[in-house]
Design a protein around this motif. Structure first.
Motif, PDB file in Angstrom:
ATOM      1  N   ALA A 146       0.820  -1.211   0.000  1.00  0.00           N
ATOM      2  CA  ALA A 146       0.000   0.000   0.000  1.00  0.00           C
ATOM      3  C   ALA A 146       0.853   1.261   0.000  1.00  0.00           C
ATOM      4  CB  ALA A 146      -0.946  -0.009   1.200  1.00  0.00           C
ATOM      5  N   ASP A 147       1.878   1.326   0.879  1.00  0.00           N
ATOM      6  CA  ASP A 147       2.741   2.511   0.963  1.00  0.00           C
ATOM      7  C   ASP A 147       4.021   2.135   1.695  1.00  0.00           C
ATOM      8  OD1 ASP A 147       3.837   5.017   1.013  1.00  0.00           O
ATOM      9  OD2 ASP A 147       2.275   5.951   2.239  1.00  0.00           O
ATOM     10  N   HIS A 199       0.478  -3.329   4.027  1.00  0.00           N
ATOM     11  CA  HIS A 199      -0.744  -3.995   3.584  1.00  0.00           C
ATOM     12  C   HIS A 199      -0.612  -4.293   2.089  1.00  0.00           C
ATOM     13  CE1 HIS A 199      -2.494  -2.177   7.279  1.00  0.00           C
ATOM     14  NE2 HIS A 199      -3.289  -3.232   7.235  1.00  0.00           N
ATOM     15  N   LEU A 253      -1.930  -4.641  -1.785  1.00  0.00           N
ATOM     16  CA  LEU A 253      -2.923  -4.096  -2.701  1.00  0.00           C
ATOM     17  C   LEU A 253      -3.690  -5.247  -3.358  1.00  0.00           C
ATOM     18  CD1 LEU A 253      -0.851  -1.235  -4.378  1.00  0.00           C
ATOM     19  CD2 LEU A 253      -2.596  -1.036  -2.589  1.00  0.00           C
ATOM     20  N   TYR A 260      -4.357  -9.758   2.810  1.00  0.00           N
ATOM     21  CA  TYR A 260      -5.134  -8.737   2.096  1.00  0.00           C
ATOM     22  C   TYR A 260      -6.554  -8.685   2.647  1.00  0.00           C
ATOM     23  CZ  TYR A 260      -7.924  -6.330  -1.302  1.00  0.00           C
ATOM     24  OH  TYR A 260      -8.817  -5.455  -1.870  1.00  0.00           O
TER      25      TYR A 260
END
Length: 377
Positions: free
Chosen positions: A303-304, A311, A313, A359
């Motif tokens: 995610a980042d 997390h 994607l 996820y």
């Protein structure tokens, strides 16, 4: 008496009249005194706050030492401590959780393998963080060492630790006596300048004790020479029967690490390459160099990652490509009964995901898809 699940270890939880709550004005000496006075099964709870890590702490009996949350209970060093390790966990019934250990530095015990921040010879270290610890000693691990088949670490983040000494390990060392690490994030650690200086995780099994790394994420670590992410020193590896001593690296992401050689995964024996990894995602190793059985490739799609959010994607190749049965056979329990690093239930879909994070769909994701499918063509 009831059953409680701490990470993946099922332990018996006791309610005791001897349980202790310590204020945030307590010293490390006060905490050690409470441990020394406690009886097996008791719980010592630390109030939210920052505690000055000015001496070593040893948890050598079957008790629980806990804060309310790892971000709220901080054990912080200031300068070097006069001890091999800041915290030693040394009882099979011990549980240390919900703490952050940070800014610890030690110059004691040169060329010993034990972790500067945490040294586990037996017991459970869980739901905690080790960050910004350092050592300039040769062979030391700035973060955590596991040195027993009853040494277990789960749901921890080991990040931004630095081992500048020759052959130092920045993050985690699991040495000859064995150990288990599951659902952990090992991120942005830096290894030493020697030939065996490892950024993320160093594993070195012997002929009798198993090393297990399951559903972990090893990313963004750095080594000066060899082994930015994971280094496997399989001196005793038996390619004819790898189940004897492993190591077992299962459902783990090893990505975006840096080193001149073996940036993500380095081996000291070529025959260990195809036997130690199972359902791992390592995008830098493809084709004939792909790591282990059923290897996965491609960017993990976090995610980042730059800001520490790992997390997955929706389109991540780590999604639904793990092997829950293999993990269960290695760990000895069903992953469906456990949580991931972020506290989400494992195996949310038809198969376990690779890495420390499962996820999790957005609440409206299925609704959006259903709306698209129901629109007139």
């Amino acid at each position: 008496m009831k059953k409680a699940v701490f990470g993946f270890l099922i332990a018996t939880a006791f309610v005791s009249l001897g349980d202790v709550n310590l204020p945030n004005t307590s010293t490390i000496a006060d905490i050690q005194a409470a441990i020394d006075s406690a009886q097996p099964g008791e719980v010592i709870t630390l109030a939210d706050g920052t505690y000055a890590f000015d001496q070593a702490l040893t948890v050598n009996k079957g008790i629980t030492l806990t804060g309310s949350h790892r971000d709220k209970c901080i054990l912080q060093g200031s300068g070097k401590i006069d001890s091999i390790s800041a915290m030693k966990i040394a009882d099979v019934g011990a549980c240390v959780k919900n703490l952050t250990i940070t800014k610890v530095d030690s110059s004691v015990g040169d060329y010993q393998y034990h972790g500067i921040a945490v040294w586990i010879t037996a017991g459970l270290f869980t739901q905690s963080r080790v960050t910004e610890c350092k050592t300039s000693n040769g062979n030391r691990a700035a973060g955590v060492s596991l040195e027993s088949d009853t040494a277990i670490m789960t749901h921890c983040i080991i990040d931004h630790n630095t081992a500048s000494g020759g052959n130092g390990v920045g993050g985690v060392r699991i040495h000859k006596s064995g150990g288990t690490m599951a659902n952990c994030l090992v991120w942005a650690n830096t290894g030493g300048s020697g030939d065996y200086g490892v950024g993320g995780v160093s594993v070195k099994p012997d002929a009798w004790k198993l090393i297990k790394v399951v559903n972990c994420t090893i990313v963004g670590n750095t080594a000066t020479k060899v082994g930015g992410g994971l280094r496997i020193e399989a001196d005793y590896f038996d390619a004819k029967d790898p189940t004897k001593n492993g190591p077992w690296i299962v459902n783990t992401i090893i990505a975006n690490n840096t080193a001149p050689d073996g940036a993500d995964v380095a081996f000291n024996k070529d025959d260990s390459k195809n036997y130690t990894g199972y359902n791992c995602l390592c995008p830098s190793l493809t084709g004939d160099d792909a790591y282990g059985a059923n290897p996965q490739t491609g960017s993990p799609l976090f995610a980042d990652a730059a800001n520490g959010d790992f997390h997955l994607l929706p389109d991540s190749p780590a999604r639904n490509t793990g092997d829950k049965d293999k993990a269960a056979s290695v760990l000895g329990y069903d992953l469906a009964e456990t949580l991931d690093f972020y506290g989400t239930a494992r195996v949310l879909e038809n198969q376990v995901d690779i890495g420390c994070s499962e996820y999790e769909k957005k609440p409206d994701e299925d609704a959006d898809k259903l709306m698209v499918l129901s629109m007139p063509q």
